[in-house]
Design a protein around this motif. Structure first.
Motif, short mmCIF file in Angstrom:
data_model
loop_
_atom_site.label_atom_id
_atom_site.label_comp_id
_atom_site.label_asym_id
_atom_site.label_seq_id
_atom_site.Cartn_x
_atom_site.Cartn_y
_atom_site.Cartn_z
N ALA A 196 0.83 -1.21 0.00
CA ALA A 196 0.00 0.00 0.00
C ALA A 196 0.87 1.26 0.00
CB ALA A 196 -0.91 0.01 1.22
N CYS A 197 0.34 2.30 -0.62
CA CYS A 197 1.06 3.57 -0.66
C CYS A 197 0.08 4.72 -0.47
CB CYS A 197 1.80 3.73 -1.99
SG CYS A 197 2.98 5.11 -1.98
N SER A 198 0.56 5.80 0.12
CA SER A 198 -0.25 6.99 0.31
C SER A 198 -0.29 7.84 -0.95
CB SER A 198 0.30 7.81 1.48
OG SER A 198 1.69 8.04 1.31
N CYS A 204 5.70 4.50 -10.93
CA CYS A 204 6.50 3.96 -9.83
C CYS A 204 7.30 2.75 -10.31
CB CYS A 204 5.59 3.57 -8.67
SG CYS A 204 6.41 2.69 -7.34
N SER A 205 8.61 2.78 -10.13
CA SER A 205 9.45 1.69 -10.61
C SER A 205 9.26 0.40 -9.80
CB SER A 205 10.93 2.10 -10.58
OG SER A 205 11.31 2.45 -9.26
N ASN A 206 8.60 0.51 -8.61
CA ASN A 206 8.28 -0.68 -7.82
C ASN A 206 6.87 -1.17 -8.09
OD1 ASN A 206 10.81 -0.37 -6.79
ND2 ASN A 206 10.20 -0.39 -4.65
N LEU A 207 6.20 -0.58 -9.08
CA LEU A 207 4.93 -1.07 -9.62
C LEU A 207 3.76 -1.00 -8.65
CD1 LEU A 207 6.30 -4.21 -11.56
CD2 LEU A 207 6.15 -1.84 -12.33
N MET A 208 3.80 -0.09 -7.68
CA MET A 208 2.68 0.04 -6.76
C MET A 208 1.40 0.48 -7.46
SD MET A 208 3.85 -0.87 -3.86
CE MET A 208 5.15 -1.93 -4.51
N GLN A 209 1.52 1.10 -8.62
CA GLN A 209 0.36 1.62 -9.35
C GLN A 209 -0.52 0.52 -9.92
OE1 GLN A 209 3.50 1.73 -10.13
NE2 GLN A 209 3.94 1.86 -12.31
N PRO A 269 -5.85 2.38 -10.09
CA PRO A 269 -4.73 1.47 -10.41
C PRO A 269 -4.68 1.20 -11.91
CG PRO A 269 -5.98 0.66 -8.52
CD PRO A 269 -6.76 1.81 -9.09
N LEU A 270 -3.48 1.05 -12.43
CA LEU A 270 -3.31 0.78 -13.84
C LEU A 270 -3.66 -0.67 -14.14
CD1 LEU A 270 0.01 2.66 -14.73
CD2 LEU A 270 -2.34 3.54 -14.60
N VAL A 271 -4.07 -0.90 -15.35
CA VAL A 271 -4.44 -2.26 -15.78
C VAL A 271 -3.18 -3.01 -16.18
CG1 VAL A 271 -5.73 -3.62 -17.47
CG2 VAL A 271 -6.73 -1.49 -16.55
#
Length: 408
Positions: free
Chosen positions: A158-160, A166-171, A398-400
């Motif tokens: 989770a992210c605020s 985001c290079s860590n793919l949180m999106q 969130p991205l697909v």
């Protein structure tokens, strides 16, 4: 790559008419420039592909492919904390003879007077130690030793924020979760039982302060005697409280604050609180590369090897949900089931059927012998050729995840 005694280094360069080049126009380049100028040594060029200006700190910049215009006895200092071995190889292939690391240069310089907006005392000391760790790892010859530079501990998905690149793919996470505490330390126990030394645990997410157990996690990590430091990466949107705040006062804990301007709405407040409580911190304005999109690209094996060897995160292990990966993109892409599963790209620390010797061999093979990962075919790369993009552009949803292409 040479590491000369500082007096020998000064005599060698001052007796030479060859130019002095700093390979890397970032924070390490700034430290090296400051150190050399204090010694009365003129720097002629920075060498860098990522900075598009003609100058950095009033010194001309040349790209690596222009190095051949210099004579082979040019004095080149490697100013990077990753891919040092790869840079050294590239320079030797161009027939340069005087290639130096910066260990003695850094260790013999007083940086108290350096004029830097985003490098305080703690940041400078940490960067120097990381640089030494990288150089020393190249020199390590003991085949039985497992010395690790750092491990990313993903304590939440989770992210605020919801940064679209985001290079860590949180999106891409639709229902992000915190890491299971028991599984987390079952895995870390096994990792630390087979590791000789670990320089740095790095707690991140997402936003690590989203996880309300972060205080308990930090206190447990401090118990490992074969690790040195804990760094917590935050986007300055949350002020931790109670145990989650008190744990930050330990001298082996540092908070790395990324400043995204208006998005980091508690940035100034957080720094004031840290100053009042003598909490170690650094703050920086990030530079993002276009490396946060899951995008399959057919690449040759030669391209994959080159891309992985020069990646800025190829020396990071990432622990996520009981599995130890070689990079954060690989970890999260696999966790999201957005790329083909390749069991050789991670070590399953949750598997109780593996003994410690097997785990150590698997980690060593992952950390030392991998030439590239399955994830590399889905990543734009994070090396000196990856385009720079605007940081932290937000997405509302969130991205697909794109479908995995069928095998040919």
């Amino acid at each position: 790559m040479k590491n000369l005694n500082i007096n020998h280094l000064v005599r060698t360069i001052k007796m030479s008419n060859a130019p002095v080049v700093l390979f890397g126009a970032g924070k390490y380049g700034k430290l090296a420039l400051y150190a050399l100028e204090k010694l009365g040594i003129k720097v002629n060029y920075f060498c860098d592909d990522t900075i598009k200006n003609n100058k950095y700190l009033d010194i001309p910049i040349i790209s690596p492919d222009k190095l051949n215009s210099l004579q082979s006895d040019a004095n080149i200092f490697i100013c990077s904390s990753y891919a040092i071995d790869s840079i050294d190889t590239r320079l030797k292939e161009k027939n340069f003879n005087n290639i130096f690391n910066c260990i003695n240069l850094f260790e013999n310089t007083d940086f108290n007077d350096i004029n830097s907006d985003n490098m305080n005392f703690y940041e400078i000391r940490r960067r120097i130690e990381l640089y030494k760790e990288e150089c020393n790892s190249i020199e390590t010859t003991d085949p039985n030793s497992l010395d690790i530079k750092y491990v990313d501990i993903v304590i939440t998905e989770a992210c605020s924020m919801k940064c679209e690149s985001c290079s860590n793919l949180m999106q891409y996470y639709i229902k992000p979760r915190n890491s299971d505490f028991d599984l987390l330390f079952k895995s870390i126990d096994k990792l630390m039982n087979v590791t000789n030394t670990l320089y740095e645990f790095r707690l991140l997410g997402g936003e690590p302060f989203v996880n309300k157990q972060i205080g308990k996690i930090v206190y447990r990590l401090l118990e490992y005697k074969n690790s040195k430091n804990i760094v917590i990466y935050t986007n300055a949107t949350i002020i931790p409280k109670n145990e989650n705040f008190e744990c930050l006062k330990n001298n082996n804990v540092l908070v790395d604050i990324t400043n995204y301007g208006n998005l980091s709405k508690r940035h100034d407040e957080l720094i004031e609180i840290f100053k009042l409580n003598n909490i170690k911190y650094t703050t920086n304005i990030p530079i993002w590369t276009d490396s946060g999109t899951i995008n399959y690209q057919k690449k040759s094996e030669e391209k994959l090897i080159h891309m992985f060897k020069n990646c800025c995160v190829n020396d990071i292990l990432t622990l996520l949900n009981g599995k130890l990966y070689r990079c954060p993109f690989s970890a999260n892409a696999t966790n999201l089931k957005s790329i083909p599963i390749d069991e050789s790209d991670y070590v399953d620390l949750s598997d109780d059927n593996k003994n410690l010797e097997t785990i150590k061999n698997e980690i060593r093979n992952l950390y030392k012998n991998k030439k590239y990962l399955t994830a590399c075919s889905y990543c734009n790369g994070r090396d000196y050729t990856t385009p720079i993009i605007k940081a932290a552009i937000q997405t509302k949803k969130p991205l697909v995840i794109p479908p995995i292409p069928e095998a040919n």
